[in-house]
Scaffold this active site. Structure first.
Site, short mmCIF file in Angstrom:
data_model
loop_
_atom_site.label_atom_id
_atom_site.label_comp_id
_atom_site.label_asym_id
_atom_site.label_seq_id
_atom_site.Cartn_x
_atom_site.Cartn_y
_atom_site.Cartn_z
N GLU A 79 -1.42 9.06 7.99
CA GLU A 79 -0.01 8.66 7.97
C GLU A 79 0.78 9.37 9.07
OE1 GLU A 79 1.90 6.51 6.08
OE2 GLU A 79 0.07 5.70 5.19
N TYR B 93 -0.57 8.19 -2.84
CA TYR B 93 -0.51 7.91 -4.27
C TYR B 93 -1.59 8.68 -5.03
CZ TYR B 93 2.66 3.85 -3.77
OH TYR B 93 3.73 3.02 -3.53
N GLY B 94 -2.67 9.04 -4.33
CA GLY B 94 -3.85 9.59 -5.00
C GLY B 94 -3.65 10.90 -5.72
N CYS C 206 -10.75 4.19 -0.17
CA CYS C 206 -9.31 4.22 0.12
C CYS C 206 -9.09 3.35 1.34
CB CYS C 206 -8.85 5.66 0.40
SG CYS C 206 -7.15 5.80 0.98
N THR C 207 -8.05 2.51 1.32
CA THR C 207 -7.85 1.58 2.42
C THR C 207 -7.42 2.27 3.72
OG1 THR C 207 -5.59 1.12 1.63
CG2 THR C 207 -7.34 -0.41 0.96
N HIS C 208 -7.03 3.53 3.64
CA HIS C 208 -6.76 4.29 4.87
C HIS C 208 -8.06 4.62 5.62
CE1 HIS C 208 -2.80 4.96 3.05
NE2 HIS C 208 -2.38 5.49 4.19
N CYS D 198 -4.33 -0.95 -2.12
CA CYS D 198 -4.40 0.50 -2.35
C CYS D 198 -5.35 0.71 -3.52
CB CYS D 198 -3.01 1.03 -2.68
SG CYS D 198 -2.97 2.75 -3.23
N ASN D 199 -6.41 1.46 -3.30
CA ASN D 199 -7.38 1.70 -4.36
C ASN D 199 -6.75 2.39 -5.56
OD1 ASN D 199 -8.92 1.73 -1.64
ND2 ASN D 199 -10.51 1.34 -3.14
N THR D 200 -5.93 3.39 -5.30
CA THR D 200 -5.32 4.15 -6.40
C THR D 200 -4.39 3.28 -7.22
OG1 THR D 200 -5.46 6.19 -5.10
CG2 THR D 200 -3.94 6.18 -6.95
N ASP E 189 0.86 -1.19 0.00
CA ASP E 189 0.00 0.00 0.00
C ASP E 189 0.89 1.24 0.00
OD1 ASP E 189 -2.32 1.64 0.20
OD2 ASP E 189 -2.08 1.75 2.36
N SER E 190 0.27 2.37 -0.24
CA SER E 190 1.00 3.64 -0.21
C SER E 190 1.30 4.08 1.22
CB SER E 190 0.16 4.73 -0.89
OG SER E 190 -1.05 4.93 -0.19
#
Length: 259
Positions: free
Chosen positions: A150, A41-42, A182-184, A72-74, A9-10
């Site tokens: 983050e 990343y988005g 978004c996985t966050h 990561c969706n992006t 993931d980012s």
């Protein structure tokens, strides 16, 4: 030595996916790669997202992973087609859960909170077109949310203020489902539940991704069912404190790696 599942993931957001995979596949070992140095990343170009996704994939292949989850969706929406075409290893992707939201909605209006990179991707638009015919999809870029998560500011006033700014216009348009793209963002669910009326369903992709991972491993006859003591190693190229806090209740190794 048994081959692990690779996850990248980012940053730390994909740990929400890891937790679902660990719950459903308790005997599987994992290697998790948090590219926090390059988060989010988005806001990056398609070319840069692809470059980072290839770099992450090569890292996990060096760890002898048998399957890679692009948590990561992006990265999924911008790079997974290339990764699947170029590498022989199976890839599991993440995309906003438009389909279940569309099937459940009563008001015919659903909200999607996601990154710019996901919302602008062709995969997202194709998914919306395929599953949300006759339904109004209200898109909202969650600018700034990944950076705060983050930085470990999940419970901060800044997060609350941003979420209110993003969510209120959706409520005014009478959504009854909110898709977290978004996985966050699953880490924001406790705050969202305080903001949203109880009738609004919050939908993310974690459980479905874990089920798909299990299905692919079963099909390939590489699923660990029992008698395996798994190991879990997390690599990050940034401050480890946020990752340590999120994984505090799990038996994992967390390692700094400048990649």
């Amino acid at each position: 030595m048994l081959k692990p599942i690779g996850i990248f993931d980012s940053g730390v957001g994909g740990t929400s996916i890891w937790k679902e995979i660990n719950k459903q596949l308790p005997y599987e070992s994992t290697v998790y790669l948090a590219d926090s140095k390059n988060a989010p990343y988005g806001i990056k170009s398609n070319e840069e997202i692809l470059r980072l996704s290839i770099k992450n994939t090569e890292f996990l292949l060096q760890k002898d992973c048998k399957l890679i989850v692009v948590a990561c969706n992006t990265a999924t929406t911008n790079a997974i087609d290339y990764l699947r075409a170029y590498y022989s290893i199976p890839f599991i992707g993440i995309e906003p859960a438009i389909k279940p939201a569309a099937l459940q909605t009563k008001t015919k209006k659903i909200g999607v909170l996601a990154t710019k990179g996901t919302l602008s991707s062709s995969l997202f638009h194709n998914t919306s077109k395929l599953f949300a015919e006759g339904i109004t999809v209200i898109e909202q870029e969650g600018a700034g949310l990944v950076e705060l998560i983050e930085a470990g500011q999940i419970d901060s006033r800044k997060i609350e203020d941003l979420l209110k700014k993003y969510i209120d216009p959706m409520l005014e348009k009478n959504i009854d489902s909110l898709v977290l793209g978004c996985t966050h963002y699953p880490y924001l669910v406790p705050i969202l539940k305080k903001m949203l009326p109880s009738k609004i369903k919050i939908i993310d992709s974690g459980e479905a991704v874990a089920r798909q991972t299990k299905a692919v491993l079963m099909k390939n006859r590489s699923l660990e069912l029992e008698n395996n003591i798994p190991t879990h190693t997390f690599y990050s190229n940034s401050n480890l404190n946020v990752l340590k806090n999120l994984m505090d209740n799990y038996d994992v190794s967390i390692v700094y790696k400048d990649f």
